[in-house]
Design a protein around this motif. Structure first.
Motif, PDB file in Angstrom:
ATOM      1  N   ALA A 169     109.099  71.177 -19.090  1.00 43.80           N
ATOM      2  CA  ALA A 169     107.692  71.088 -18.680  1.00 43.80           C
ATOM      3  C   ALA A 169     107.188  69.648 -18.626  1.00 43.80           C
ATOM      4  O   ALA A 169     106.018  69.413 -18.312  1.00 43.80           O
ATOM      5  CB  ALA A 169     106.828  71.896 -19.645  1.00 43.80           C
ATOM      6  N   GLY A 170     108.054  68.686 -18.943  1.00 43.26           N
ATOM      7  CA  GLY A 170     107.630  67.291 -18.909  1.00 43.26           C
ATOM      8  C   GLY A 170     106.902  66.835 -20.154  1.00 43.26           C
ATOM      9  O   GLY A 170     106.257  65.784 -20.162  1.00 43.26           O
ATOM     10  N   ILE A 171     106.998  67.620 -21.215  1.00 42.50           N
ATOM     11  CA  ILE A 171     106.378  67.261 -22.486  1.00 42.50           C
ATOM     12  C   ILE A 171     107.375  66.433 -23.291  1.00 42.50           C
ATOM     13  O   ILE A 171     108.555  66.792 -23.400  1.00 42.50           O
ATOM     14  CB  ILE A 171     105.994  68.521 -23.284  1.00 42.50           C
ATOM     15  N   GLU A 172     106.919  65.342 -23.854  1.00 39.00           N
ATOM     16  CA  GLU A 172     107.770  64.570 -24.763  1.00 39.00           C
ATOM     17  C   GLU A 172     107.912  65.379 -26.049  1.00 39.00           C
ATOM     18  O   GLU A 172     106.927  65.658 -26.729  1.00 39.00           O
ATOM     19  CB  GLU A 172     107.152  63.211 -25.050  1.00 39.00           C
ATOM     20  N   ALA A 173     109.122  65.789 -26.370  1.00 40.03           N
ATOM     21  CA  ALA A 173     109.329  66.658 -27.525  1.00 40.03           C
ATOM     22  C   ALA A 173     110.643  66.313 -28.202  1.00 40.03           C
ATOM     23  O   ALA A 173     111.575  65.806 -27.578  1.00 40.03           O
ATOM     24  CB  ALA A 173     109.333  68.123 -27.088  1.00 40.03           C
TER      25      ALA A 173
END
Length: 311
Positions: A169-173
């Motif tokens: 989703a393009g979340i930095e995780a």
């Protein structure tokens, strides 16, 4: 993977929308006008990373309406944690993994009082986002990061699956091998920023530019480090210096959600921030005079704007 987001405000709304936009099966729990707006028009996120509008698989008014979940992200205000934990028990007992993205260091203790301990993973997020109007979440800046993992470094299949979905989703995780330390590291900064901006009623640029308020900011964070270390958390003894240097890199207009709540006459998370530091310090025999002073100064505003007694 079925993801339920309990609390579709700034934090839950943003991360849930990103996950839904990338194809994850997301159910939001929302209330009032926000619930109705999402049902009618979807959830809009306005962000420097790009605006998006999603129509979630489901948006419901209560946890009991969630039709099963593999992972539950908790993003409600801290005073709602106890009630939410009780309601999550059936989902957790059915196999759902619960990850709180809330502030504070006591949230998971509350969750574990009501849920199977193995179902609760630690989590922390870094983002500035808020509900601009029903159905619309605004993301300030580009920071949008989630860190989560099992306590004691335990491996978790659901955590690995959530990581895959978040990255898609393009979340930095990232998964943390020491999630308790990660939570406390954020807590040091969060308590400092919240205490200083709210007590002084000014953004970070003013705070760090004045010798007196800069000292307040530093001492508040130093006390948090000492309390964390007394609890056995592997914080670096000089971590407050590191966070003060980090504060010098922030936009001068940056403030805190607690400062924003104070200005709008809303309830404060004071008892779970400086108040919690003072309480934990007393239990551990660690002095926390700056955090105690902040908690006492802001106490009249803890439940919202105080009413002036009539003569």
């Amino acid at each position: 993977m079925r993801i339920a987001v309990v609390g579709a405000g700034g934090v839950g709304g943003y991360f849930g929308a990103r996950l839904a936009a990338a194809g994850s099966d997301v159910t939001f729990v929302a209330r009032g006008g926000h619930l109705q707006a999402i049902r009618e028009n979807g959830l809009t996120v306005r962000s420097p990373l790009g605006e998006l509008r999603v129509s979630p698989g489901a948006v419901v008014p209560a946890i009991a309406d969630i039709e099963g979940a593999d992972v539950v992200l908790v993003a409600v205000k801290l005073w709602d944690t106890e009630d939410v934990a009780r309601q999550l028990r059936p989902l957790a007992e059915s196999g759902a993994t619960v990850i709180s993205l809330q502030n504070g260091v006591q949230k998971d203790t509350v969750l574990r009082r009501h849920l199977p301990a193995a179902s609760v993973l630690g989590g922390v997020c870094y983002i500035s986002a808020f509900i601009e109007e029903p159905g619309v979440v605004v993301h300030n800046g580009t920071l949008q990061r989630m860190v989560f993992g099992g306590y004691g470094g335990a491996e978790s299949g659901p955590a690995r699956a959530l990581l895959d979905h978040a990255l898609k989703a393009g979340i930095e995780a990232e998964l943390s091998p020491d999630i308790e330390r990660a939570i406390w590291e954020k807590f040091v900064f969060l308590v400092g920023l919240s205490a200083a901006t709210t007590a002084v009623r000014q953004p970070i640029g003013v705070i760090r530019g004045d010798a007196g308020s800069r000292s307040l900011l530093y001492e508040v964070m130093r006390e948090v480090v000492e309390v964390g270390r007394a609890r056995g958390v592997a914080l670096d003894p000089g971590f407050a210096d590191d966070r003060l240097a980090f504060c010098d890199t922030l936009p001068p207009s940056m403030t805190s959600s607690m400062h924003n709540d104070l200005e709008h006459g809303h309830r404060l998370e004071l008892a779970w921030l400086s108040g919690a530091v003072a309480t934990l310090g007393e239990e551990l025999g660690v002095g926390t005079p700056r955090n105690r002073a902040v908690a006492d100064i802001l106490s009249p505003y803890a439940l919202g704007a105080p009413a002036v007694p009539e003569a």
